[in-house]
Write a protein that holds these residues in place. Structure first.
Motif, PDB file in Angstrom:
ATOM      1  N   LYS A  41      43.051  50.056  30.006  1.00  0.00           N
ATOM      2  CA  LYS A  41      41.753  49.402  30.173  1.00  0.00           C
ATOM      3  C   LYS A  41      41.813  47.951  29.715  1.00  0.00           C
ATOM      4  CE  LYS A  41      39.004  53.577  29.877  1.00  0.00           C
ATOM      5  NZ  LYS A  41      38.071  54.382  29.090  1.00  0.00           N
ATOM      6  N   ALA A  42      42.485  47.706  28.594  1.00  0.00           N
ATOM      7  CA  ALA A  42      42.601  46.334  28.092  1.00  0.00           C
ATOM      8  C   ALA A  42      43.382  45.471  29.077  1.00  0.00           C
ATOM      9  CB  ALA A  42      43.284  46.322  26.728  1.00  0.00           C
ATOM     10  N   ALA A  43      44.462  46.004  29.627  1.00  0.00           N
ATOM     11  CA  ALA A  43      45.263  45.248  30.598  1.00  0.00           C
ATOM     12  C   ALA A  43      44.465  44.975  31.865  1.00  0.00           C
ATOM     13  CB  ALA A  43      46.541  46.019  30.926  1.00  0.00           C
ATOM     14  N   ASP A  44      43.708  45.961  32.316  1.00  0.00           N
ATOM     15  CA  ASP A  44      42.901  45.791  33.519  1.00  0.00           C
ATOM     16  C   ASP A  44      41.824  44.727  33.298  1.00  0.00           C
ATOM     17  OD1 ASP A  44      42.180  46.681  36.235  1.00  0.00           O
ATOM     18  OD2 ASP A  44      40.323  47.336  35.247  1.00  0.00           O
ATOM     19  N   GLU A  45      41.155  44.778  32.150  1.00  0.00           N
ATOM     20  CA  GLU A  45      40.124  43.784  31.851  1.00  0.00           C
ATOM     21  C   GLU A  45      40.726  42.385  31.762  1.00  0.00           C
ATOM     22  OE1 GLU A  45      38.125  45.086  28.320  1.00  0.00           O
ATOM     23  OE2 GLU A  45      37.375  46.917  29.278  1.00  0.00           O
ATOM     24  N   HIS A  46      41.884  42.283  31.134  1.00  0.00           N
ATOM     25  CA  HIS A  46      42.546  40.982  31.023  1.00  0.00           C
ATOM     26  C   HIS A  46      42.906  40.444  32.413  1.00  0.00           C
ATOM     27  CE1 HIS A  46      45.068  37.791  29.478  1.00  0.00           C
ATOM     28  NE2 HIS A  46      46.030  38.206  30.283  1.00  0.00           N
ATOM     29  N   ALA A  47      43.439  41.302  33.247  1.00  0.00           N
ATOM     30  CA  ALA A  47      43.821  40.885  34.591  1.00  0.00           C
ATOM     31  C   ALA A  47      42.609  40.431  35.393  1.00  0.00           C
ATOM     32  CB  ALA A  47      44.530  42.028  35.309  1.00  0.00           C
ATOM     33  N   ARG A  48      41.507  41.128  35.246  1.00  0.00           N
ATOM     34  CA  ARG A  48      40.297  40.738  35.989  1.00  0.00           C
ATOM     35  C   ARG A  48      39.740  39.406  35.488  1.00  0.00           C
ATOM     36  NH1 ARG A  48      38.654  44.872  39.309  1.00  0.00           N
ATOM     37  NH2 ARG A  48      39.623  46.870  38.846  1.00  0.00           N
ATOM     38  N   GLY A  51      42.458  36.548  36.539  1.00  0.00           N
ATOM     39  CA  GLY A  51      42.663  36.391  37.971  1.00  0.00           C
ATOM     40  C   GLY A  51      44.133  36.455  38.341  1.00  0.00           C
ATOM     41  N   VAL A  52      44.414  36.099  39.570  1.00  0.00           N
ATOM     42  CA  VAL A  52      45.786  36.193  40.076  1.00  0.00           C
ATOM     43  C   VAL A  52      46.354  34.841  40.490  1.00  0.00           C
ATOM     44  CG1 VAL A  52      45.498  38.581  40.837  1.00  0.00           C
ATOM     45  CG2 VAL A  52      44.999  36.722  42.418  1.00  0.00           C
ATOM     46  N   GLU A  53      45.600  33.778  40.302  1.00  0.00           N
ATOM     47  CA  GLU A  53      46.026  32.463  40.768  1.00  0.00           C
ATOM     48  C   GLU A  53      47.342  32.009  40.142  1.00  0.00           C
ATOM     49  OE1 GLU A  53      42.831  33.013  39.604  1.00  0.00           O
ATOM     50  OE2 GLU A  53      42.038  33.242  41.629  1.00  0.00           O
ATOM     51  N   HIS A  54      47.640  32.468  38.949  1.00  0.00           N
ATOM     52  CA  HIS A  54      48.867  32.051  38.263  1.00  0.00           C
ATOM     53  C   HIS A  54      50.098  32.839  38.734  1.00  0.00           C
ATOM     54  CE1 HIS A  54      47.443  35.525  36.025  1.00  0.00           C
ATOM     55  NE2 HIS A  54      48.679  35.685  35.579  1.00  0.00           N
ATOM     56  N   LEU A  55      49.898  33.856  39.544  1.00  0.00           N
ATOM     57  CA  LEU A  55      51.002  34.687  40.035  1.00  0.00           C
ATOM     58  C   LEU A  55      51.618  34.084  41.293  1.00  0.00           C
ATOM     59  CD1 LEU A  55      49.353  38.214  39.714  1.00  0.00           C
ATOM     60  CD2 LEU A  55      50.998  37.161  38.140  1.00  0.00           C
ATOM     61  N   PRO A  56      52.886  34.404  41.544  1.00  0.00           N
ATOM     62  CA  PRO A  56      53.503  33.971  42.806  1.00  0.00           C
ATOM     63  C   PRO A  56      52.755  34.594  43.988  1.00  0.00           C
ATOM     64  CG  PRO A  56      55.165  34.807  41.275  1.00  0.00           C
ATOM     65  CD  PRO A  56      53.830  35.117  40.683  1.00  0.00           C
ATOM     66  N   PRO A  57      52.785  33.950  45.150  1.00  0.00           N
ATOM     67  CA  PRO A  57      52.049  34.432  46.324  1.00  0.00           C
ATOM     68  C   PRO A  57      52.327  35.890  46.692  1.00  0.00           C
ATOM     69  CG  PRO A  57      52.858  32.236  46.737  1.00  0.00           C
ATOM     70  CD  PRO A  57      53.449  32.667  45.426  1.00  0.00           C
ATOM     71  N   THR A  58      53.572  36.325  46.576  1.00  0.00           N
ATOM     72  CA  THR A  58      53.880  37.720  46.939  1.00  0.00           C
ATOM     73  C   THR A  58      53.192  38.708  45.997  1.00  0.00           C
ATOM     74  OG1 THR A  58      55.937  37.602  45.677  1.00  0.00           O
ATOM     75  CG2 THR A  58      56.085  37.197  48.032  1.00  0.00           C
ATOM     76  N   GLU A  59      53.124  38.347  44.721  1.00  0.00           N
ATOM     77  CA  GLU A  59      52.443  39.228  43.765  1.00  0.00           C
ATOM     78  C   GLU A  59      50.937  39.181  43.966  1.00  0.00           C
ATOM     79  OE1 GLU A  59      53.774  39.064  39.705  1.00  0.00           O
ATOM     80  OE2 GLU A  59      55.812  38.593  40.336  1.00  0.00           O
ATOM     81  N   GLN A  60      50.405  38.018  44.309  1.00  0.00           N
ATOM     82  CA  GLN A  60      48.974  37.917  44.612  1.00  0.00           C
ATOM     83  C   GLN A  60      48.624  38.852  45.768  1.00  0.00           C
ATOM     84  OE1 GLN A  60      47.470  33.938  45.200  1.00  0.00           O
ATOM     85  NE2 GLN A  60      48.628  33.145  43.452  1.00  0.00           N
ATOM     86  N   LYS A  61      49.462  38.847  46.783  1.00  0.00           N
ATOM     87  CA  LYS A  61      49.232  39.703  47.939  1.00  0.00           C
ATOM     88  C   LYS A  61      49.280  41.174  47.541  1.00  0.00           C
ATOM     89  CE  LYS A  61      50.912  40.652  52.573  1.00  0.00           C
ATOM     90  NZ  LYS A  61      51.927  40.357  53.591  1.00  0.00           N
ATOM     91  N   ALA A  62      50.225  41.540  46.701  1.00  0.00           N
ATOM     92  CA  ALA A  62      50.349  42.938  46.244  1.00  0.00           C
ATOM     93  C   ALA A  62      49.120  43.370  45.473  1.00  0.00           C
ATOM     94  CB  ALA A  62      51.608  43.108  45.396  1.00  0.00           C
ATOM     95  N   VAL A  63      48.599  42.485  44.619  1.00  0.00           N
ATOM     96  CA  VAL A  63      47.392  42.807  43.853  1.00  0.00           C
ATOM     97  C   VAL A  63      46.213  42.994  44.791  1.00  0.00           C
ATOM     98  CG1 VAL A  63      45.724  41.905  42.181  1.00  0.00           C
ATOM     99  CG2 VAL A  63      48.180  41.702  41.725  1.00  0.00           C
ATOM    100  N   THR A  64      46.067  42.096  45.748  1.00  0.00           N
ATOM    101  CA  THR A  64      44.972  42.178  46.702  1.00  0.00           C
ATOM    102  C   THR A  64      45.029  43.492  47.479  1.00  0.00           C
ATOM    103  OG1 THR A  64      44.912  39.792  46.903  1.00  0.00           O
ATOM    104  CG2 THR A  64      43.876  41.049  48.672  1.00  0.00           C
ATOM    105  N   GLN A  65      46.224  43.865  47.914  1.00  0.00           N
ATOM    106  CA  GLN A  65      46.392  45.122  48.643  1.00  0.00           C
ATOM    107  C   GLN A  65      46.091  46.336  47.751  1.00  0.00           C
ATOM    108  OE1 GLN A  65      50.398  44.719  50.096  1.00  0.00           O
ATOM    109  NE2 GLN A  65      49.720  43.834  52.029  1.00  0.00           N
ATOM    110  N   ALA A  66      46.521  46.288  46.505  1.00  0.00           N
ATOM    111  CA  ALA A  66      46.291  47.407  45.580  1.00  0.00           C
ATOM    112  C   ALA A  66      44.803  47.576  45.294  1.00  0.00           C
ATOM    113  CB  ALA A  66      47.058  47.179  44.280  1.00  0.00           C
TER     114      ALA A  66
END
Length: 69
Positions: A41-48, A51-66
């Motif tokens: 829960k803590a990791a999920d809240e932190h991720a939300r 955001g994902v802007e700091h991640l590489p594009p491929t990982e951003q896409k994976a998060v969006t798909q998940a």
């Protein structure tokens, strides 16, 4: 910061291998699962929050798909 989350995952994996037929083994497993739930829960809240802007594009896409399921 993320280190204790990895630790919780490792503890849960170790506890899964423990003898859950005894009271002590069941208690160890229950504590490990609870710690993992809290860490997740803590990791999920932190991720939300971050955001994902700091991640590489491929990982951003994976998060969006998940998130879509």
């Amino acid at each position: 910061m993320w280190c204790w989350r990895i630790h919780a995952l490792t503890e849960a994996a170790d506890a899964r291998q423990a003898d859950r037929t005894t009271m002590d083994g069941a208690a160890v497993y229950q504590r490990a699962v609870t710690a993992l739930e809290i860490a997740w829960k803590a990791a999920d809240e932190h991720a939300r929050r971050t955001g994902v802007e700091h991640l590489p594009p491929t990982e951003q896409k994976a998060v969006t798909q998940a998130r879509r399921g």
